[in-house]
Design a protein around this motif. Sequence first.
Motif, PDB file in Angstrom:
ATOM      1  N   GLY A  86       0.756  -1.604  -0.317  1.00 29.74           N
ATOM      2  CA  GLY A  86       0.304   0.169  -0.212  1.00 29.74           C
ATOM      3  C   GLY A  86       0.764   1.170  -0.255  1.00 29.74           C
ATOM      4  N   PRO A  87      -0.204   2.541  -0.430  1.00 30.17           N
ATOM      5  CA  PRO A  87       0.736   3.509  -0.191  1.00 30.17           C
ATOM      6  C   PRO A  87       1.408   4.453   0.963  1.00 30.17           C
ATOM      7  CG  PRO A  87      -1.494   3.769  -0.781  1.00 30.17           C
ATOM      8  CD  PRO A  87      -1.365   2.643  -0.601  1.00 30.17           C
ATOM      9  N   ALA A  88       2.151   5.041   0.972  1.00 24.45           N
ATOM     10  CA  ALA A  88       2.427   6.265   1.452  1.00 24.45           C
ATOM     11  C   ALA A  88       2.403   7.818   0.784  1.00 24.45           C
ATOM     12  CB  ALA A  88       3.858   6.446   3.015  1.00 24.45           C
ATOM     13  N   ALA A  89       1.001   8.584   0.813  1.00 19.47           N
ATOM     14  CA  ALA A  89       1.353   9.452  -0.019  1.00 19.47           C
ATOM     15  C   ALA A  89       1.501  10.966   0.688  1.00 19.47           C
ATOM     16  CB  ALA A  89      -0.073   9.489  -0.308  1.00 19.47           C
ATOM     17  N   TYR A  90       2.125  11.766  -0.373  1.00 16.72           N
ATOM     18  CA  TYR A  90       2.109  13.725   0.122  1.00 16.72           C
ATOM     19  C   TYR A  90       1.798  14.279  -1.135  1.00 16.72           C
ATOM     20  CZ  TYR A  90       4.318  18.037   1.318  1.00 16.72           C
ATOM     21  OH  TYR A  90       4.340  18.822   1.700  1.00 16.72           O
ATOM     22  N   ASN A  91       1.175  15.068  -0.917  1.00 14.22           N
ATOM     23  CA  ASN A  91       0.666  16.117  -2.450  1.00 14.22           C
ATOM     24  C   ASN A  91       0.685  15.218  -3.460  1.00 14.22           C
ATOM     25  OD1 ASN A  91       0.844  18.588  -2.908  1.00 14.22           O
ATOM     26  ND2 ASN A  91       2.653  19.076  -3.527  1.00 14.22           N
ATOM     27  N   ASN A  92      -0.513  14.650  -3.939  1.00 14.17           N
ATOM     28  CA  ASN A  92      -0.070  13.521  -4.402  1.00 14.17           C
ATOM     29  C   ASN A  92       0.288  12.785  -5.285  1.00 14.17           C
ATOM     30  OD1 ASN A  92      -2.483  12.874  -6.229  1.00 14.17           O
ATOM     31  ND2 ASN A  92      -2.540  14.147  -7.654  1.00 14.17           N
ATOM     32  N   SER A  93       1.752  12.172  -4.567  1.00 17.92           N
ATOM     33  CA  SER A  93       2.327  11.682  -4.690  1.00 17.92           C
ATOM     34  C   SER A  93       3.285  10.270  -4.026  1.00 17.92           C
ATOM     35  CB  SER A  93       3.780  12.800  -5.284  1.00 17.92           C
ATOM     36  OG  SER A  93       3.417  13.505  -5.686  1.00 17.92           O
ATOM     37  N   VAL A  94       3.242   9.195  -4.200  1.00 18.13           N
ATOM     38  CA  VAL A  94       3.355   7.991  -3.361  1.00 18.13           C
ATOM     39  C   VAL A  94       5.294   8.169  -3.179  1.00 18.13           C
ATOM     40  CG1 VAL A  94       3.678   7.209  -6.209  1.00 18.13           C
ATOM     41  CG2 VAL A  94       3.157   5.829  -3.663  1.00 18.13           C
ATOM     42  N   MET A  95       4.945   8.396  -1.891  1.00 21.05           N
ATOM     43  CA  MET A  95       6.048   8.636  -1.811  1.00 21.05           C
ATOM     44  C   MET A  95       7.221   7.126  -0.982  1.00 21.05           C
ATOM     45  SD  MET A  95       6.925  11.621  -2.365  1.00 21.05           S
ATOM     46  CE  MET A  95       8.534  11.465  -1.438  1.00 21.05           C
ATOM     47  N   GLY A  96       5.995   6.605  -0.646  1.00 23.43           N
ATOM     48  CA  GLY A  96       6.161   5.050   0.246  1.00 23.43           C
ATOM     49  C   GLY A  96       5.609   3.806  -0.572  1.00 23.43           C
ATOM     50  N   ILE A  97       6.335   2.968  -0.066  1.00 22.87           N
ATOM     51  CA  ILE A  97       5.849   1.464  -0.472  1.00 22.87           C
ATOM     52  C   ILE A  97       5.083   0.626   0.864  1.00 22.87           C
ATOM     53  CG2 ILE A  97       4.964  -0.600  -1.543  1.00 22.87           C
ATOM     54  CD1 ILE A  97       4.069   1.778  -3.264  1.00 22.87           C
ATOM     55  N   VAL A  98       4.467   0.120   1.614  1.00 24.34           N
ATOM     56  CA  VAL A  98       4.704  -0.871   2.784  1.00 24.34           C
ATOM     57  C   VAL A  98       4.839  -1.258   2.757  1.00 24.34           C
ATOM     58  CG1 VAL A  98       3.487  -1.755   4.592  1.00 24.34           C
ATOM     59  CG2 VAL A  98       2.022   0.460   3.734  1.00 24.34           C
ATOM     60  N   SER A  99       6.405  -2.100   3.821  1.00 25.02           N
ATOM     61  CA  SER A  99       7.707  -3.051   3.372  1.00 25.02           C
ATOM     62  C   SER A  99       7.214  -3.796   5.047  1.00 25.02           C
ATOM     63  CB  SER A  99       8.746  -2.281   2.811  1.00 25.02           C
ATOM     64  OG  SER A  99       9.847  -3.785   3.430  1.00 25.02           O
ATOM     65  N   PHE A 100       7.247  -2.993   6.089  1.00 31.60           N
ATOM     66  CA  PHE A 100       7.503  -3.893   7.612  1.00 31.60           C
ATOM     67  C   PHE A 100       7.074  -3.286   8.293  1.00 31.60           C
ATOM     68  CE2 PHE A 100      11.394  -2.467   6.961  1.00 31.60           C
ATOM     69  CZ  PHE A 100      11.643  -1.866   7.663  1.00 31.60           C
ATOM     70  N   ALA A 101       6.479  -4.489   9.533  1.00 31.42           N
ATOM     71  CA  ALA A 101       6.223  -3.194  10.984  1.00 31.42           C
ATOM     72  C   ALA A 101       7.392  -4.893  11.791  1.00 31.42           C
ATOM     73  CB  ALA A 101       4.815  -2.978  11.138  1.00 31.42           C
ATOM     74  N   ALA A 102       7.629  -4.309  12.930  1.00 37.10           N
ATOM     75  CA  ALA A 102       7.628  -4.579  14.169  1.00 37.10           C
ATOM     76  C   ALA A 102       6.580  -6.013  14.262  1.00 37.10           C
ATOM     77  CB  ALA A 102       7.211  -4.171  15.472  1.00 37.10           C
ATOM     78  N   LYS A 103       6.705  -7.202  14.670  1.00 39.55           N
ATOM     79  CA  LYS A 103       6.214  -8.509  14.720  1.00 39.55           C
ATOM     80  C   LYS A 103       4.999  -7.425  15.603  1.00 39.55           C
ATOM     81  CE  LYS A 103       5.938 -13.005  15.652  1.00 39.55           C
ATOM     82  NZ  LYS A 103       7.148 -14.500  16.148  1.00 39.55           N
TER      83      LYS A 103
END
Length: 228
Positions: free
Chosen positions: A155-172
């Motif tokens: 999924g996306p991390a968005a800022y100002n109608n731009s995709v800045m990041g893609i969800v990769s991982f988190a703590a278990k």
Amino acid sequence: MVLLFAVLCGCAVALEPAFKFDWTPPLEVIPHGPPRGVLVSDQFVLTAAHCVTNFEKSVSSDIAVLKLKTKIKMNSKVSPIHLPKDNVYTGMPLVLTGWGATKTGVQSFSVLQVMSTSAIGLNHCKQAFPWLDSSMFCVYVPESSSTVCNGDSGGPAAYNNSVMGIVSFAAKGCLPEYPQGFTNVFAAKNWIENVMEGSERSASGPSLPIPCTLLVLFLVLVLVYPFL
């Protein structure tokens, strides 16, 4: 200009939150159900690479470009998001969306969830995940109880109608007291554009350079003219 840049950098460093992670949590955020992604054109989608290939625990450049079999018809509710023009910076406000698991009993892939967060510096993120490199970045809000979780991958991390990041991982366990990791789309931008452009060229078929095309036409005329 140099002085202004130095002042801005100084402010950015001063505003970084002072926190310390004293352990490295095991990673989690694995795809459940169909891979999720974000539309960047009428035929291309960005997602996490671990959604479509074997998952590696030392995550780096966790991104994939998918080409749809048919182009999507755009309308008022369906449109692509822009690739970033600038890199993510410490403190950048980001909006995350996904259909992943929650602690409130909402079933995965049933309701689109939205949360606000902000990017933190790479050095701070490496306190929790020492192997991280510049192809990734982290988000973290100390007072937030929200976090990405299983099913949010790609999924996306968005800022100002731009995709800045893609969800990769988190703590278990999807613990909100630890950073969440994202692929840095800006760092992969040239690769993304090359993949998309290369696919478009392949779909249109091989073509001769203009000088070669003119030479072929000339030879055809020379050979055919005597028979006209």
